[in-house]
Design an enzyme around this catalytic site. Structure first.
Site, short mmCIF file in Angstrom:
data_model
loop_
_atom_site.label_atom_id
_atom_site.label_comp_id
_atom_site.label_asym_id
_atom_site.label_seq_id
_atom_site.Cartn_x
_atom_site.Cartn_y
_atom_site.Cartn_z
N LYS A 43 45.49 146.28 68.79
CA LYS A 43 45.34 147.14 69.97
C LYS A 43 45.49 146.40 71.30
O LYS A 43 44.95 146.81 72.32
CB LYS A 43 43.99 147.89 69.97
CG LYS A 43 43.57 148.52 68.67
CD LYS A 43 44.69 149.10 67.85
CE LYS A 43 45.20 150.42 68.31
NZ LYS A 43 46.23 150.90 67.33
N HIS A 98 49.00 139.93 63.00
CA HIS A 98 47.62 139.96 63.53
C HIS A 98 46.79 138.80 62.97
O HIS A 98 45.61 138.72 63.24
CB HIS A 98 46.91 141.25 63.11
CG HIS A 98 47.27 142.49 63.88
ND1 HIS A 98 47.61 142.48 65.21
CD2 HIS A 98 47.30 143.79 63.50
CE1 HIS A 98 47.84 143.73 65.59
NE2 HIS A 98 47.66 144.54 64.58
N SER A 128 40.10 151.17 72.16
CA SER A 128 41.33 151.58 71.50
C SER A 128 41.19 151.46 69.97
O SER A 128 41.60 152.35 69.22
CB SER A 128 42.48 150.70 72.00
OG SER A 128 43.69 151.07 71.41
S1 PPS Z 1 48.44 147.83 66.84
O1 PPS Z 1 47.90 148.88 65.92
O2 PPS Z 1 47.62 146.61 66.78
O3 PPS Z 1 49.86 147.54 66.59
O4 PPS Z 1 48.26 148.45 68.30
P1 PPS Z 1 48.89 147.86 69.66
O5 PPS Z 1 50.30 148.31 69.79
O6 PPS Z 1 48.61 146.41 69.79
O7 PPS Z 1 48.00 148.61 70.77
C1 PPS Z 1 47.99 150.00 70.94
C2 PPS Z 1 47.56 150.27 72.37
O8 PPS Z 1 48.65 149.97 73.27
C3 PPS Z 1 48.98 151.16 74.01
N1 PPS Z 1 50.43 151.17 74.31
C4 PPS Z 1 50.94 151.12 75.56
N2 PPS Z 1 50.33 151.04 76.76
C5 PPS Z 1 51.14 151.04 77.87
N3 PPS Z 1 52.48 151.12 77.83
C6 PPS Z 1 53.14 151.19 76.65
N4 PPS Z 1 54.46 151.26 76.62
C7 PPS Z 1 52.35 151.20 75.44
N5 PPS Z 1 52.64 151.28 74.13
C8 PPS Z 1 51.46 151.26 73.46
C9 PPS Z 1 48.54 152.29 73.08
O9 PPS Z 1 48.44 153.50 73.80
C10 PPS Z 1 47.19 151.74 72.61
O10 PPS Z 1 46.20 151.68 73.64
P2 PPS Z 1 45.13 152.85 73.99
O11 PPS Z 1 44.18 152.25 75.00
O12 PPS Z 1 44.45 153.24 72.71
O13 PPS Z 1 45.95 153.97 74.59
#
Ligand code: PPS
Length: 278
Positions: A43, A98, A128
């Site tokens: 996340k 991860h 998240s």
């Molecule tokens: S995972 O499951 O570990 O692969 O998740 P990860 O991609 O690391 O994290 C998911 C969070 O990143 C947000 N997200 C984004 N934020 C801003 N811009 C873009 N383009 C974007 N893409 C993914 C996603 O909404 C999750 O955060 P939260 O706070 O839950 O919205």
């Protein structure tokens, strides 16, 4: 729920995606000097970085990002699908993990592979991650937010301690070729960071395609193709909010005080001192 848990190097992982075999394949993987590894605690901006690098490697051509699911474009090193998904022919192989640094450092030190480490304010990470536990059936029931927060601070959630993860990877900066960036910086200065060797068209494509809204609506990036037996889409979206500081709507003053105390203890003398205040 598919509640099977695999334990590896003292860390709990979803058994549905990981086996001892896939994990030992990961830790002995022969990286190539041209490989790029995205390393994150869950996340923290993984999917965002996968998208950015896909677009950089395709020089702004959005076709791969729109036609190939991200788990094939940037497969997960530790997961059972890795061997099949890895694009052996690709000039630059994009790989995601991860896993903590301590189990991957030996394999990485032997190669000249580049590592991109993305970190995010752990308060936003825990929020998240908590929501993601409702969605992902391969993760255990998180209980209340307070229970989950306690387990997050203890480091007993799946994927282990955030503190160990970040300190472990940043501790490898002398030994590995690591580019370190935060989710918050991606928000603030994506344009500037992407700047240097990219032509104006690539940059334009990147900015358009990698925005939260564009990624939220791209089925190849937003995990909506994952069957509902694995992710319960009625519980919310993977692309949930994508903002900095959503923790402020979830933390009580007491939870915040406890978090700050532990953060100071764990991170006080690192250069990440102020990260949890955003
Ligand atoms: S995972 O499951 O570990 O692969 O998740 P990860 O991609 O690391 O994290 C998911 C969070 O990143 C947000 N997200 C984004 N934020 C801003 N811009 C873009 N383009 C974007 N893409 C993914 C996603 O909404 C999750 O955060 P939260 O706070 O839950 O919205």
């Amino acid at each position: 729920r598919m509640g099977v848990t695999e334990t590896f190097a003292g860390i709990s992982l979803p058994g549905h995606l990981h086996t001892q075999e896939s994990l030992s394949f990961a830790t002995t993987f022969q990286f190539r000097p041209t490989d790029v590894l995205i390393a994150t605690y869950p996340k923290s901006g993984t999917t965002w970085m996968q998208e950015i690098l896909t677009l950089m490697f395709s020089h702004g051509d959005v076709l791969p990002a729109k036609t190939i699911p991200n788990w094939e474009r940037a497969p997960w090193l530790e997961q059972i699908y890795f061997r099949d998904a890895l694009q052996d022919t690709a000039a630059r192989r994009l790989i995601t993990t991860h896993l903590p640094a301590r189990v991957l450092a030996p394999a990485l030190q032997q190669s000249k592979a580049k590592v991109i480490y993305v970190a995010r304010n752990p308060k936003d990470v825990v929020v998240s991650f908590y929501h993601f536990h409702h969605l992902a059936k391969f993760l255990p029931d998180p209980g209340s937010f307070d229970t989950f927060l306690t387990r997050f601070l203890e480091g007993t959630v799946h994927y282990g301690s955030w503190f160990d993860h970040v300190k472990g990877w940043l501790g490898q900066r002398q030994h590995l070729d690591i580019f370190y960036v935060t989710y918050e910086e991606l928000h603030q200065r994506l344009g500037a960071f992407l700047g240097c060797p990219l032509g104006p068209e690539t940059l334009r494509a990147l900015e358009e395609h990698c925005s939260f809204v564009a990624m939220r609506d791209n089925t190849m990036a937003n995990y909506s193709l994952i069957p509902s037996e694995i992710m319960d889409h009625s519980q919310g979206r993977f692309m949930r909010k994508g903002v900095v500081g959503d923790w402020r709507d979830h933390f009580s003053p007491l939870q915040n005080a406890l978090f700050n105390r532990l953060y100071q203890e764990e991170m006080g003398d690192s250069d990440l001192q102020t990260m949890s205040q955003r």
